[in-house]
Design a protein around this motif. Structure first.
Motif, PDB file in Angstrom:
ATOM      1  N   LEU B 168       0.907  -1.221  -0.047  1.00  0.00           N
ATOM      2  CA  LEU B 168       0.055   0.121  -0.065  1.00  0.00           C
ATOM      3  C   LEU B 168       0.893   1.396   0.038  1.00  0.00           C
ATOM      4  O   LEU B 168       0.757   2.129  -0.632  1.00  0.00           O
ATOM      5  N   VAL B 169       1.845   1.282   0.851  1.00  0.00           N
ATOM      6  CA  VAL B 169       2.887   2.519   0.869  1.00  0.00           C
ATOM      7  C   VAL B 169       3.343   2.713  -0.538  1.00  0.00           C
ATOM      8  O   VAL B 169       3.366   3.636  -0.918  1.00  0.00           O
ATOM      9  N   GLU B 170       4.129   1.578  -1.183  1.00  0.00           N
ATOM     10  CA  GLU B 170       4.866   1.756  -2.425  1.00  0.00           C
ATOM     11  C   GLU B 170       3.718   2.244  -3.502  1.00  0.00           C
ATOM     12  O   GLU B 170       4.091   3.022  -3.958  1.00  0.00           O
ATOM     13  N   LYS B 171       2.449   1.786  -3.184  1.00  0.00           N
ATOM     14  CA  LYS B 171       1.409   2.237  -4.408  1.00  0.00           C
ATOM     15  C   LYS B 171       1.170   3.843  -4.195  1.00  0.00           C
ATOM     16  O   LYS B 171       0.991   4.540  -5.312  1.00  0.00           O
ATOM     17  N   TYR B 172       1.166   4.093  -3.021  1.00  0.00           N
ATOM     18  CA  TYR B 172       0.274   5.420  -2.908  1.00  0.00           C
ATOM     19  C   TYR B 172       1.129   6.440  -2.568  1.00  0.00           C
ATOM     20  O   TYR B 172       0.960   7.545  -2.575  1.00  0.00           O
ATOM     21  N   LEU B 173       2.388   6.085  -1.833  1.00  0.00           N
ATOM     22  CA  LEU B 173       3.340   7.223  -1.395  1.00  0.00           C
ATOM     23  C   LEU B 173       3.550   8.006  -2.689  1.00  0.00           C
ATOM     24  O   LEU B 173       4.377   7.620  -3.525  1.00  0.00           O
ATOM     25  N   GLY B 174       3.804   9.544  -2.439  1.00  0.00           N
ATOM     26  CA  GLY B 174       4.250  10.225  -3.536  1.00  0.00           C
ATOM     27  C   GLY B 174       3.346  10.294  -4.581  1.00  0.00           C
ATOM     28  O   GLY B 174       3.689  10.860  -5.494  1.00  0.00           O
ATOM     29  N   SER B 175       2.217   9.533  -4.691  1.00  0.00           N
ATOM     30  CA  SER B 175       1.313   9.530  -5.691  1.00  0.00           C
ATOM     31  C   SER B 175       0.330  11.021  -5.770  1.00  0.00           C
ATOM     32  O   SER B 175      -0.017  11.280  -6.635  1.00  0.00           O
ATOM     33  N   VAL B 176       0.542  11.705  -4.752  1.00  0.00           N
ATOM     34  CA  VAL B 176      -0.254  12.930  -4.565  1.00  0.00           C
ATOM     35  C   VAL B 176       0.527  13.957  -4.383  1.00  0.00           C
ATOM     36  O   VAL B 176       0.606  15.139  -5.110  1.00  0.00           O
ATOM     37  N   VAL B 177       1.839  13.778  -3.791  1.00  0.00           N
ATOM     38  CA  VAL B 177       2.650  14.945  -3.507  1.00  0.00           C
ATOM     39  C   VAL B 177       4.078  14.380  -3.901  1.00  0.00           C
ATOM     40  O   VAL B 177       4.672  13.555  -3.038  1.00  0.00           O
ATOM     41  N   PRO B 178       4.611  14.220  -5.193  1.00  0.00           N
ATOM     42  CA  PRO B 178       5.843  13.585  -5.400  1.00  0.00           C
ATOM     43  C   PRO B 178       7.065  14.261  -4.878  1.00  0.00           C
ATOM     44  O   PRO B 178       6.790  15.414  -4.244  1.00  0.00           O
ATOM     45  N   TYR B 179       8.193  13.480  -4.567  1.00  0.00           N
ATOM     46  CA  TYR B 179       9.240  14.052  -4.105  1.00  0.00           C
ATOM     47  C   TYR B 179       9.776  15.358  -4.662  1.00  0.00           C
ATOM     48  O   TYR B 179      10.584  15.877  -4.039  1.00  0.00           O
ATOM     49  N   THR B 180       9.436  15.359  -5.817  1.00  0.00           N
ATOM     50  CA  THR B 180       9.749  16.334  -6.701  1.00  0.00           C
ATOM     51  C   THR B 180       8.979  17.690  -6.337  1.00  0.00           C
ATOM     52  O   THR B 180       9.313  18.714  -6.829  1.00  0.00           O
ATOM     53  N   ASP B 181       7.881  17.715  -5.578  1.00  0.00           N
ATOM     54  CA  ASP B 181       6.899  18.572  -5.655  1.00  0.00           C
ATOM     55  C   ASP B 181       7.517  20.065  -5.243  1.00  0.00           C
ATOM     56  O   ASP B 181       7.196  20.963  -6.056  1.00  0.00           O
ATOM     57  N   ILE B 230      -5.609   6.591   2.746  1.00  0.00           N
ATOM     58  CA  ILE B 230      -6.351   6.065   1.901  1.00  0.00           C
ATOM     59  C   ILE B 230      -7.542   5.662   2.114  1.00  0.00           C
ATOM     60  O   ILE B 230      -7.916   4.938   2.826  1.00  0.00           O
ATOM     61  N   ALA B 231      -8.674   6.147   1.441  1.00  0.00           N
ATOM     62  CA  ALA B 231     -10.027   5.801   1.706  1.00  0.00           C
ATOM     63  C   ALA B 231     -10.475   5.014   0.302  1.00  0.00           C
ATOM     64  O   ALA B 231     -10.446   5.729  -0.724  1.00  0.00           O
ATOM     65  N   ASP B 232     -10.692   3.720   0.355  1.00  0.00           N
ATOM     66  CA  ASP B 232     -10.977   2.961  -0.700  1.00  0.00           C
ATOM     67  C   ASP B 232     -12.295   3.209  -1.030  1.00  0.00           C
ATOM     68  O   ASP B 232     -13.186   3.774  -0.233  1.00  0.00           O
ATOM     69  N   GLN B 233     -12.874   2.542  -1.987  1.00  0.00           N
ATOM     70  CA  GLN B 233     -14.131   2.833  -2.679  1.00  0.00           C
ATOM     71  C   GLN B 233     -15.388   2.887  -1.538  1.00  0.00           C
ATOM     72  O   GLN B 233     -15.359   2.048  -0.682  1.00  0.00           O
ATOM     73  N   GLY B 234     -16.207   3.825  -1.605  1.00  0.00           N
ATOM     74  CA  GLY B 234     -17.258   3.835  -0.598  1.00  0.00           C
ATOM     75  C   GLY B 234     -16.960   4.018   0.587  1.00  0.00           C
ATOM     76  O   GLY B 234     -17.828   3.678   1.606  1.00  0.00           O
TER      77      GLY B 234
END
Ligand SMILES: Nc1ncnc2c1ncn2[C@@H]1O[C@H](COP(=O)(O)OP(=O)(O)OP(=O)(O)O)[C@@H](O)[C@H]1O
Ligand SMILES: [Mg+2]
Lengths: 278, 485
Positions: B168-181, B230-234
């Motif tokens: 989960l961490v690998e999938k979502y970490l940095g997906s909204v705030v990339p390390y380059t942000d 992370i809030a999954d569907q519904g």
């Protein structure tokens, strides 16, 4: 709780010799300019005094100084409120002790509902009298009762203080606050200005029903009309920062007829007469 | 008008209630930033390799940004340059073995949190709030883990999530705030130490409020926490963070990153009551709060709502934002920011509309007192594909006294003609006449100011979970104490 009970007067003024308000040689300046130049005035318990005078003569200045507005500097003189040094008290302590000022220009406070201010004000006053804060039910019952007296709609309670109120509504709101706070000394600064005929009657009736042998009034007005409904014990005329004449109710009639000019030694001044209206 | 001025000028110092230091043995690495430090942090946390590699990429980028002089200075805040080599990047109470129950937590730590008004003990169950307590660089306790696990909710320290839920961490970490942000997000990505991790499974309504309490204790340390929700569907979750720090003369850096992800039909409500040490009445000391918070409404009909009450920090620099990708998704930002004495706040939000019929609401209330400077900076961007997008922005400033300032920088960028935008802004000053009117009705000056300020903030307080609304109101009163004579 019985609303009547609230009408009990909690004044310390049991001693008939102590005056409600005693102003002695009061001098007041603002920004270095002297506005009040030695005011002497004594109001006994239960008395209603009218204060009249031309625009800019210092009526509101006197009212504001009595309430403790600190933009005015008292340069000389003394004021006693039930025998105590009034000028030594902060504005909020004066209010809690029962001095009420109905503002000539009530202030708008956005974001604060009328009812919040009323409740905070009443609780401050009750605390000073050693009474507990009213619970929500009793408070609302009291407020509704007083709303009726000034014929105001309940919706005014849930509007921000004075925001968007018409001139007359603001004045009625001041009287509503007075009826709820039950002061022992009410200073009404042109509360009648801007009222239509019906509202004037309502306000006058509110004042009359509110009169008790203990409660005193200082009513600032330009018009004989209010004094037709609310009979003063004394009428004072202030001019250029001094009280230049004191008389009974008939003095107000005379002023209506003749204006203020003759009091300053000259002929009745037409411009002033026009300014004060019918 | 001298007396008027005196009333408003005479600022009496109000002690910061949370300014104590916990005397506990701490392991703090020497100040300085290097690849070795990044590796050390990662190894202390026994992280998998993907995490170390990510940190190292961020570290190298940070070195480059520094070399290129890319530290941002566009915010309306003035401060001395930060010496990144003078900060210690890791500090933890000694002896933090795996804890199986709260009884094993150092009593001094429990006492710290009790003093702060947060009981980590189980009686807290009554209020239905699960707490993760982060002390400097590590999480010291998370309550109600078991109760939450029953419904499949994961609420744990970030460092634990890295080990137990690496996928989960690998999938979502940095997906909204990339390390380059941005500069501070890059720094955080390299050295972040702990924070909270939340995963709400499909269709689950989280049964209690989740809350993280951040506490900075050690001197000359930075706090770089990372939160990922992370809030999954519904699913639905309401999350609250609170923050305090001891009083110190030197400034301390706090550079956090928060990432939120809402999938289809999910809702995240994120509330912050930020009360880091603001510095003294002359502007000495206090926290530099440079934070990147962003949420992605990735799914259709998803919703992210940020509510913040910001009363602390010497300088606040944060813009909780929403990327509205999913069709019909909703972003909200409700903010009260108060600056007193010499505090500076530059805060606001970004709403980026990508999906169709996306809606956003921004309500910002800035209160400036003393010499405080308060800036609202907001951006609303309607991208070409966002047909039918709507935004409502309202931005109100309240000034207490005449030494403070309020500034508003709204930026609106519309690239789809079907968008509907509304913007309202007001500035009001608490006048001497208003205070006098209230005093004539028997209220003290402070009662009058707090009544007016509370009235001003009421719409925002309503958005907070009940118990925190009361807390926020008290905090505001405390922060304003002494702002008028
Ligand atoms: N804050 C102030 N700054 C400067 N001058 C002032 C201030 N307050 C009052 N004055 C002046 O003092 C004088 C008396 O004003 P005041 O308001 O007491 O008159 P008034 O008798 O109430 O008049 P009106 O009938 O028009 O209400 C006026 O000349 C006014 O301009
Ligand atoms: Mg006047």
């Amino acid at each position: 709780m019985n609303i009547r009970e609230l009408n009990n007067n909690h004044s310390l003024n049991q001693d008939k010799n102590i005056r409600m308000l005693e102003i002695k040689d009061l001098h007041v300046s603002v920004e270095g300019q002297e506005i009040l130049k030695g005011i002497n005035l004594s109001v006994g318990a239960g008395e209603l005094h009218a204060l009249m005078g031309p625009n800019g003569s210092g009526k509101s200045t006197l009212a504001q100084v009595l309430a403790g507005r600190d933009i005015y500097q008292v340069t000389a003189g003394e004021v006693l409120f039930e025998g105590r040094d009034l000028l030594a008290l902060t504005p909020e302590v004066r209010a809690r002790k029962g001095l009420f000022l109905s503002f000539q220009y009530p202030v708008v406070i956005s974001g604060v509902n009328n009812i919040y201010l009323l409740q905070a004000a009443l609780n401050a006053r009750r605390k000073e009298r050693g009474e507990e804060a009213l619970d929500a039910v009793d408070f609302l019952a009291l407020v509704r009762n007083r709303l009726q007296a000034v014929q105001m709609d309940e919706s005014f309670l849930y509007r921000p203080v004075n925001e968007g109120f018409s001139g007359g509504e603001k004045k009625r709101n001041e009287i509503l606050q007075m009826l709820i706070l039950e002061p022992i000394l009410a200073i009404l600064d042109e509360t009648d200005s801007g009222l239509d005929i019906d509202a004037l009657k309502i306000v006058a009736e509110g004042i009359n029903n509110f009169r008790t042998p203990q409660r005193s009034f200082l009513v600032i007005t330009h018009y004989q009309r209010l004094l037709g409904y609310v009979e003063p014990d004394w009428v004072h005329v202030i001019s250029e920062g001094r009280i230049v004449k004191t008389g009974g109710p008939e003095l107000a009639h005379e002023l209506e007829e003749r204006g203020y000019g003759w009091l300053q030694g000259g002929q009745p001044d037409v411009t002033i007469k026009a300014a004060i209206g019918p | 008008m001298t007396s008027d001025r005196q009333t408003i000028d005479s600022i009496t110092s109000q002690e910061y209630k949370y300014g104590f230091v916990t005397d506990i043995e701490q392991e703090t690495i020497p100040p300085g930033l290097s690849e070795a430090v990044v590796r050390l942090i990662s190894s202390k946390k026994e992280e998998p390799d993907f995490m170390l590699q990510w940190r190292l990429k961020a570290y190298r980028r940070f070195v480059q940004l520094q070399a290129d002089n890319k530290e941002p200075h566009w915010a309306k805040a003035e401060y001395e340059p930060i010496d990144y080599q003078a900060i210690s990047y890791y500090s933890a109470p000694k002896d933090t073995p795996e804890l199986s129950s709260l009884d094993e937590v150092d009593p001094k730590l429990l006492e710290t949190y009790t003093k702060l008004g947060i009981s980590l003990l189980e009686q807290k169950r009554l209020t239905g709030v699960a707490v993760d307590a982060v002390f400097d660089s590590v999480s010291v306790a998370t309550t109600f883990k078991d109760a939450l696990a029953e419904v499949g909710v994961i609420f744990c320290p970030f460092s634990e999530a890295v080990q137990k839920h690496p996928e989960l961490v690998e999938k979502y970490l940095g997906s909204v705030v990339p390390y380059t942000d941005n500069f501070f997000a890059t720094l955080n990505s390299a050295v972040f130490s702990d924070g909270s991790f939340v995963y709400i499974p499909k269709g689950v309504r989280c049964p209690m409020e989740l809350s993280t309490y951040f506490r900075m204790n050690a001197a000359k340390t930075g706090q770089f926490e990372r939160t990922l929700i992370i809030a999954d569907q519904g699913s639905y979750v309401s999350y609250l963070e609170g923050c305090t720090a001891p009083m110190r003369d030197e400034n301390q850096l706090h550079a956090a990153v928060v990432e939120l992800i809402a999938l289809d039909d999910a809702e995240i409500k994120y509330s912050t009551v930020q009360n880091w040490y603001p510095g003294d009445k002359n502007g000495v000391g206090g926290i530099y709060n440079f934070v990147t918070k962003r949420g992605a409404c990735r799914g259709v009909n998803s919703k992210i709502s940020w509510t913040q009450v910001e009363t602390g920090s010497a300088i606040t620099w944060k813009y909780p934002s929403c990327i509205l990708q999913g069709d019909n998704s909703i972003g909200e930002f409700y903010s009260v920011a108060l600056t007193n004495n010499y505090q500076q706040a530059d805060t606001g939000t970004k709403m980026i509309h990508l999906g169709k019929n996306t809606r956003s609401t921004i309500i910002s209330k800035g209160i400036s007192a003393g010499h405080g400077q308060n800036t609202y900076r907001g951006q609303v961007k309607i991208m070409p594909g966002a047909t039918g997008a709507r935004n409502y922005s309202q931005c109100d400033s309240l000034l207490v006294g005449d030494q403070c300032g309020a500034h508003t920088f709204p930026d609106i960028d519309v690239r789809n003609s079907s968008a509907r935008m509304e913007h309202e802004a007001t500035t009001t000053r608490i006048g001497e006449d208003q205070i006098f009117y209230c005093r004539q009705r028997g209220l003290s000056t402070e009662e009058a100011v707090s009544m007016i300020v509370n009235g001003f903030c009421r719409d925002i307080f309503r958005k907070l979970p009940m118990e925190f609304a009361v807390e926020a109101q008290k905090l505001l009163e405390l922060s304003l104490e002494g702002s008028v004579g």
